[in-house]
Design a protein around this motif. Structure first.
Motif, PDB file in Angstrom:
ATOM      1  N   ASP A 143       0.849  -1.185   0.000  1.00 12.73           N
ATOM      2  CA  ASP A 143       0.000   0.000   0.000  1.00 12.73           C
ATOM      3  C   ASP A 143       0.892   1.245   0.000  1.00 12.73           C
ATOM      4  O   ASP A 143       1.864   1.304   0.756  1.00 12.73           O
ATOM      5  CB  ASP A 143      -0.863  -0.044   1.262  1.00 12.73           C
ATOM      6  N   PRO A 144       0.591   2.257  -0.811  1.00  8.62           N
ATOM      7  CA  PRO A 144       1.433   3.464  -0.845  1.00  8.62           C
ATOM      8  C   PRO A 144       1.549   4.146   0.531  1.00  8.62           C
ATOM      9  O   PRO A 144       2.602   4.668   0.881  1.00  8.62           O
ATOM     10  CB  PRO A 144       0.723   4.388  -1.835  1.00  8.62           C
ATOM     11  N   SER A 145       0.498   4.115   1.300  1.00  8.22           N
ATOM     12  CA  SER A 145       0.567   4.760   2.614  1.00  8.22           C
ATOM     13  C   SER A 145       1.496   3.992   3.557  1.00  8.22           C
ATOM     14  O   SER A 145       2.061   4.564   4.482  1.00  8.22           O
ATOM     15  CB  SER A 145      -0.827   4.890   3.237  1.00  8.22           C
ATOM     16  N   GLU A 146       1.671   2.688   3.290  1.00  5.95           N
ATOM     17  CA  GLU A 146       2.576   1.888   4.111  1.00  5.95           C
ATOM     18  C   GLU A 146       4.021   2.358   3.905  1.00  5.95           C
ATOM     19  O   GLU A 146       4.796   2.402   4.841  1.00  5.95           O
ATOM     20  CB  GLU A 146       2.420   0.415   3.742  1.00  5.95           C
ATOM     21  N   GLY A 147       4.349   2.755   2.664  1.00  8.08           N
ATOM     22  CA  GLY A 147       5.689   3.277   2.383  1.00  8.08           C
ATOM     23  C   GLY A 147       5.946   4.563   3.145  1.00  8.08           C
ATOM     24  O   GLY A 147       7.027   4.769   3.689  1.00  8.08           O
ATOM     25  N   LEU A 148       4.944   5.413   3.230  1.00  4.71           N
ATOM     26  CA  LEU A 148       5.068   6.661   3.978  1.00  4.71           C
ATOM     27  C   LEU A 148       5.267   6.367   5.461  1.00  4.71           C
ATOM     28  O   LEU A 148       6.083   7.001   6.134  1.00  4.71           O
ATOM     29  CB  LEU A 148       3.816   7.530   3.752  1.00  4.71           C
ATOM     30  N   MET A 149       4.555   5.398   5.979  1.00  5.82           N
ATOM     31  CA  MET A 149       4.691   5.019   7.401  1.00  5.82           C
ATOM     32  C   MET A 149       6.101   4.506   7.688  1.00  5.82           C
ATOM     33  O   MET A 149       6.676   4.824   8.722  1.00  5.82           O
ATOM     34  CB  MET A 149       3.649   3.951   7.775  1.00  5.82           C
ATOM     35  N   ASN A 150       6.658   3.721   6.745  1.00  6.56           N
ATOM     36  CA  ASN A 150       8.022   3.208   6.912  1.00  6.56           C
ATOM     37  C   ASN A 150       9.033   4.337   6.950  1.00  6.56           C
ATOM     38  O   ASN A 150       9.966   4.314   7.735  1.00  6.56           O
ATOM     39  CB  ASN A 150       8.371   2.226   5.802  1.00  6.56           C
ATOM     40  N   LYS A 154      11.478   5.489  10.230  1.00  4.89           N
ATOM     41  CA  LYS A 154      12.929   5.638  10.169  1.00  4.89           C
ATOM     42  C   LYS A 154      13.365   6.977  10.731  1.00  4.89           C
ATOM     43  O   LYS A 154      14.466   7.113  11.268  1.00  4.89           O
ATOM     44  CB  LYS A 154      13.433   5.489   8.735  1.00  4.89           C
ATOM     45  N   VAL A 155      12.523   7.992  10.627  1.00  5.49           N
ATOM     46  CA  VAL A 155      12.845   9.333  11.116  1.00  5.49           C
ATOM     47  C   VAL A 155      12.654   9.315  12.602  1.00  5.49           C
ATOM     48  O   VAL A 155      13.333   9.509  13.457  1.00  5.49           O
ATOM     49  CB  VAL A 155      11.920  10.393  10.501  1.00  5.49           C
TER      50      VAL A 155
END
Length: 155
Positions: A143-150, A154-155
């Motif tokens: 899911d594209p939002s999962e990439g944002l969460m990852n 990391k931050v």
């Protein structure tokens, strides 16, 4: 008057060949879809398994080469013909240097590479395109939002 038209019909019938029956040696043509291939520095070798192919006359196994393709036709093998056409080879081949060998239950097609010592990663352009489509260029499965969460994790 009827006799004339009857006679005319008989004459027309006699001009037609009796029964047009082509000598049927093979029932139909089977498209070969399975093969294996390998390569050496000078050749790309395509292996086609056909049970009993070594028992047909050598003239019944024909291969026609062009710079970027080849087509195989095996006639009258167990009452059928077998054909395989490979277009859009990934790299050019030498038509004169290419050949075929019939071995026990196998036809070996030897495509001589124009550029020796080059490696073919794929046999055809279509195969290359299909394999490259299978490789995801980015992570398209998630899911594209999962990439944002990852990224936020990391931050």
């Amino acid at each position: 008057m009827q006799q004339k038209s009857k006679r005319k019909a008989e004459l027309l019938d006699s001009e037609k060949p009796g029964a047009v029956v082509a000598p049927i040696t093979t029932g139909y043509t089977v498209k070969i879809s399975h093969h294996g291939w390998d390569q050496s520095d000078k050749f790309v070798k395509i292996y086609i398994t056909l049970t009993g192919v070594h028992q047909v006359p050598t003239e019944n196994v024909q291969v026609h080469f062009t710079e970027r393709s080849f087509d195989l036709l095996v006639k009258n093998l167990n009452g059928k013909s077998y054909s395989m056409i490979v277009n859009n080879l990934i790299k050019p081949i030498s038509v004169e240097g290419s050949s075929k060998k019939v071995k026990t239950d196998t036809v070996l097609i030897l495509c001589r590479k124009k550029a020796e010592n080059t490696r073919w990663d794929y046999l055809t352009q279509v195969e290359k395109e299909c394999k490259e489509k299978e490789k995801p260029s980015c992570d398209t499965e998630t899911d594209p939002s999962e990439g944002l969460m990852n990224v936020l994790k990391k931050v």
